[in-house]
Design an enzyme around this catalytic site. Sequence first.
Site, mmCIF file in Angstrom:
data_model
loop_
_atom_site.group_PDB
_atom_site.id
_atom_site.type_symbol
_atom_site.label_atom_id
_atom_site.label_comp_id
_atom_site.label_asym_id
_atom_site.label_seq_id
_atom_site.Cartn_x
_atom_site.Cartn_y
_atom_site.Cartn_z
ATOM 1 N N ASP A 238 -15.948 1.454 5.572
ATOM 2 C CA ASP A 238 -14.866 2.641 5.187
ATOM 3 C C ASP A 238 -15.627 3.702 4.386
ATOM 4 O O ASP A 238 -14.915 4.743 4.589
ATOM 5 C CB ASP A 238 -13.457 1.877 4.720
ATOM 6 C CG ASP A 238 -12.571 2.963 4.410
ATOM 7 O OD1 ASP A 238 -12.120 3.683 5.087
ATOM 8 O OD2 ASP A 238 -12.311 3.092 3.124
ATOM 9 N N LYS B 45 -9.047 -2.203 4.841
ATOM 10 C CA LYS B 45 -9.264 -2.677 3.475
ATOM 11 C C LYS B 45 -7.990 -3.573 2.940
ATOM 12 O O LYS B 45 -8.327 -4.665 2.365
ATOM 13 C CB LYS B 45 -9.212 -1.644 2.393
ATOM 14 C CG LYS B 45 -10.419 -0.523 2.766
ATOM 15 C CD LYS B 45 -10.054 0.614 1.678
ATOM 16 C CE LYS B 45 -9.509 1.593 2.366
ATOM 17 N NZ LYS B 45 -9.550 3.192 2.125
ATOM 18 N N HIS C 58 0.727 -1.213 -0.097
ATOM 19 C CA HIS C 58 -0.023 -0.177 -0.027
ATOM 20 C C HIS C 58 0.800 1.280 0.060
ATOM 21 O O HIS C 58 1.903 1.187 0.922
ATOM 22 C CB HIS C 58 -0.977 0.094 1.212
ATOM 23 C CG HIS C 58 -1.679 1.131 1.234
ATOM 24 N ND1 HIS C 58 -2.855 1.595 0.369
ATOM 25 C CD2 HIS C 58 -1.431 2.532 1.813
ATOM 26 C CE1 HIS C 58 -3.577 2.884 0.600
ATOM 27 N NE2 HIS C 58 -2.392 3.282 1.620
ATOM 28 N N ARG D 195 -16.033 11.548 7.045
ATOM 29 C CA ARG D 195 -14.793 12.306 7.320
ATOM 30 C C ARG D 195 -14.272 13.287 6.452
ATOM 31 O O ARG D 195 -13.973 14.332 6.710
ATOM 32 C CB ARG D 195 -13.545 11.168 7.328
ATOM 33 C CG ARG D 195 -13.721 10.287 8.585
ATOM 34 C CD ARG D 195 -12.572 9.122 8.412
ATOM 35 N NE ARG D 195 -11.132 9.531 8.372
ATOM 36 C CZ ARG D 195 -10.412 8.885 7.781
ATOM 37 N NH1 ARG D 195 -10.620 7.726 7.319
ATOM 38 N NH2 ARG D 195 -9.141 9.396 7.691
ATOM 39 N N SER E 22 -8.707 2.950 8.520
ATOM 40 C CA SER E 22 -9.202 3.008 7.049
ATOM 41 C C SER E 22 -8.346 2.276 5.980
ATOM 42 O O SER E 22 -8.856 1.317 5.349
ATOM 43 C CB SER E 22 -9.272 4.443 6.681
ATOM 44 O OG SER E 22 -9.583 4.514 5.337
HETATM 45 N N1 URA Z 1 -6.345 6.382 2.445
HETATM 46 C C1 URA Z 1 -7.334 5.822 2.832
HETATM 47 O O1 URA Z 1 -7.665 4.800 2.419
HETATM 48 N N2 URA Z 1 -7.987 6.137 4.117
HETATM 49 C C2 URA Z 1 -7.601 7.359 4.541
HETATM 50 O O2 URA Z 1 -8.081 7.589 5.562
HETATM 51 C C3 URA Z 1 -6.394 8.228 4.295
HETATM 52 C C4 URA Z 1 -6.090 7.564 2.886
#
Ligand code: URA
Length: 426
Positions: A161, A187, A82, A168, A183
Site C-alpha cells: 500500500d 491495512k 476507520h 497513485r 488501500s
Molecule cells: N486513505 C487510504 O488509506 N487510502 C486511500 O486510498 C484513500 C484514503
Amino acid sequence: MNFLSLIEAKREGKPLTREEIQAFVTAFTAGQVPDYQMAALLMAIFFRGLTTAETAALTLAMRDSGEVLTFPADPRPLVDKHSTGGIGDKVSLPLAPLLACLGFRVPMISGRGLGITGGTLDKLDSIPGFQTALPVPKIIAQVQNVGCVICGQTATMVPADKKMYALRDASGTVPSIPLIVASILSKKLAENLEALILDVKYGAAAFMPTKAEAQKLAAAMVALGNECGTNTRAILTDMNTPLGRAAGNWLEVKESVECLEGQGPTDLQQLVIECAANLLVQTKKATTPALARRLAADCLASGQPRQKWDEMILAQGADLATFNQKLALDSTAAAVAELTADRAGYVSQCDARLMGEVIRDLGGGRLAQDAKIDYDVGVDRIAKPGERVEKAATLCRVHAADAAQADAAVERLAAAFHLSTGRPAA
Ligand code: URA
C-alpha cells in the site's frame, strides 16, 4: 508472468484472475515491476474499475504483502474503527480506551494528516513523550495488557500500500473507489479484526463531497470487509461542519480528554458512542442498538475510559505529569485571538473546509508529506450550527504562533460563519 499483457487486459476492461493480481502485487512490492508499468495498471483500473472479486483479491494480496498481526487466543474480540477523515475528527482518541473498557482489544493502526485533514498520529505526537512508532511485539503486548494501542503502521505491515499509494498520488489515480477500498481495508485487515466500523464522511471538507458518493464508497467497503471475513459496518456522517468545538492537534487531544471526562461536545460524544454501539452489536455483545448505546454511554460516563486513556499513553511513553500540566493551560500557543459575532443571530453555517485550510496555513497541517507541524495552533470554542449567539459573542478562538498570524486567521475565518435571523433546520 507477462505484466504487459495484464495491463493490456485491464485496459480493454477484462477481469484479472486472483493469481494474476497476486503476482502483480508481489512483484511490485519486491521491486520487480517498474513504476511506469504499475502506474499504467493503476490508470487502467481507474478507468475500467475492478469487480468485487478482483477488489477482494487486490485487498488480500496487499494485506499479505507484509506482516499480519497475530494475537493470542482471548475472549475479547479484536475491533477497530476507520474514518475517512475530517476537520476536528478526534473520535479515535476517546474511542480506543472506551472500547478497551467495554471488553474489546483495539489494535488501532492510524495515519498522519495530509492537506486539511488531521491525522491521529499527529494529534498524539503533541503529548509529551508519546511514542507512535512501535514494533509489532510491543503492539501485541500492549493490546493484550492494556486493551488498546494507537500507533503507526510498521515498516513491515502492508508495504504494497505504501508503494502503491505514493504512485497513485503521483499519477492522478487516488480517487478510484476500488483502489481506495483496497488501500484502506488491506491495512485494517492486517490487524486481524473480528469487527470493523467505518465512519465515512461526506461534505465540503470530506474526501467524498456528496452523500451519494460517500454511500457508494461505504457500500463497497462494507461488502468487501465482510467478504474478507471481518464483520464490517459503516455510518455516514456530515463533514460540512467541524466535529466538536476544537480543531488542531493539541486542542483536539484536550477536547478528547474532556469527552472522556463527560465534558465533551455533544456531537463528538454521540459519534464515539455510536461507533462503540455498532461494534457491540456486530460482535453480539449487545442484542439491540438501543441497549448497545446505553452500555457505551454508561461506560463512558463511568470514568473508567479516562483512566484507561492514562494507562494507554503511559504504556506508550507519555510523561503524565507534564501532560497534565499542559492540559491545565488555556493555550499552549504564543498568541490567541477571538472571532466575535458582528450581530446577534443563529449560526447557520460553520465552513469546515475553510477552517481546515486556515489551520493548515497556521502550521497545524501539511502541504507536503515531510512538512513539520506546529502542534499548538488551531481553533477552539467553535460556535456550532443551530446555536444562538448575541452580538460580540465568541464564534471561535484562534491559537497561533504569533499575534499577526492569529489576527490574519481571525479575518479569514469570518467568512466561515454564516448567521441567520431564524433558527436553521437541524
Ligand atoms: N486513505 C487510504 O488509506 N487510502 C486511500 O486510498 C484513500 C484514503
